[in-house]
Design a protein around this motif. Structure first.
Motif, PDB file in Angstrom:
ATOM      1  N   LEU A  22      -2.456  -1.515  -3.335  1.00 37.70           N
ATOM      2  CA  LEU A  22      -3.254  -0.294  -3.321  1.00 37.70           C
ATOM      3  C   LEU A  22      -2.336   0.904  -3.495  1.00 37.70           C
ATOM      4  O   LEU A  22      -1.338   1.029  -2.775  1.00 37.70           O
ATOM      5  N   ILE A  78      -2.583   5.177  -3.938  1.00 37.37           N
ATOM      6  CA  ILE A  78      -3.440   6.355  -3.865  1.00 37.37           C
ATOM      7  C   ILE A  78      -2.585   7.585  -4.125  1.00 37.37           C
ATOM      8  O   ILE A  78      -1.496   7.723  -3.562  1.00 37.37           O
ATOM      9  N   THR A 103       0.846  -1.193   0.000  1.00 32.95           N
ATOM     10  CA  THR A 103       0.000   0.000   0.000  1.00 32.95           C
ATOM     11  C   THR A 103       0.876   1.237   0.000  1.00 32.95           C
ATOM     12  O   THR A 103       1.829   1.335   0.782  1.00 32.95           O
ATOM     13  N   ALA A 130      -1.464   6.848 -10.276  1.00 38.48           N
ATOM     14  CA  ALA A 130      -1.541   5.892  -9.171  1.00 38.48           C
ATOM     15  C   ALA A 130      -1.729   4.510  -9.792  1.00 38.48           C
ATOM     16  O   ALA A 130      -2.762   4.226 -10.392  1.00 38.48           O
ATOM     17  N   SER A 161       2.567   7.459  -7.784  1.00 30.01           N
ATOM     18  CA  SER A 161       2.456   6.512  -6.675  1.00 30.01           C
ATOM     19  C   SER A 161       2.254   5.120  -7.263  1.00 30.01           C
ATOM     20  O   SER A 161       1.359   4.914  -8.076  1.00 30.01           O
ATOM     21  N   GLY A 192       0.740   5.754  -0.792  1.00 27.66           N
ATOM     22  CA  GLY A 192      -0.070   6.931  -1.088  1.00 27.66           C
ATOM     23  C   GLY A 192       0.758   8.195  -0.962  1.00 27.66           C
ATOM     24  O   GLY A 192       1.668   8.276  -0.134  1.00 27.66           O
TER      25      GLY A 192
END
Length: 196
Positions: A119, A121, A33, A172, A106, A35
């Motif tokens: 993920l 973001i 993940t 992203a 990202s 972001g």
């Protein structure tokens, strides 16, 4: 309040060349993940307010990013007499410019035997404002008679060419590879045994 006599040319000029050249670059990468958030507020001729208000105003599409205070170029002959055998020119030029680049990348990449999640973001908020003015004039503030006499050309000219050249990029990217553990095995071999 002057009296000017010249056998050559008389030139009164004002130039405003205000420039912001801004680059705001962000790049993050993670295994699961990730972001990033990037904010950029560039102004010429505006008294900026605080960051929170600027962000809210930009999101709402408002130009109320602060109080407008134009940068100006003013060339004036005021309450004066000018006698000249040549040319008389009163010129004002304003070329206030913002050049802005905002980039926010990202990326998340996950390798798993099964059920891996990735993920990514990214958030980018950018606002650029320019307020400028150019003024050239020959005038009087009272009723006293004054003259401007040119033997050649008389030029009174103002030019305002304010510009904004802004580019924004937001990416992203999230990828998940499920290869029954082959990718993890290969990476372990490379890390532990120096295999290319």
């Amino acid at each position: 309040g002057s009296t000017i006599t010249s056998s050559g040319d008389v030139a009164v000029s004002a130039d405003n060349t205000s420039l912001i050249n801004a680059r705001n670059l962000a790049n993050t990468s993670a295994g699961a993940t990730t972001g990033t958030g990037t904010l950029a507020f560039n102004t010429v001729g505006w008294a900026a307010q605080n960051l929170l208000f600027s962000t809210v105003d930009t999101l709402l599409g408002s130009n109320a990013i602060g109080s407008e205070q134009p940068v100006t170029a003013k060339a004036r002959v005021e309450d004066s007499s000018v006698t000249d055998d040549g040319d008389i020119s009163v010129t004002a030029t304003s070329s206030a410019t913002i050049k802005a680049l905002l980039s926010n990348d990202s990326s998340s990449k996950t390798a798993a035997i099964q059920g891996g999640d990735a993920l990514a973001i990214g958030v980018a908020i950018s606002s650029n404002l320019v307020s400028s003015d150019a003024e050239a004039s020959i005038g009087s503030t009272d009723t006293t008679r004054r003259t401007v006499d040119a033997g050649g050309d008389l030029t009174v000219h103002a030019s305002d060419t304010a510009a904004i050249n802004a580019k924004s990029k937001l990416a992203a990217i999230a990828t998940t590879a499920q290869d029954v553990g082959l990718g993890l095995l290969m990476q372990a071999l490379i890390d532990n045994h120096g295999i290319d």
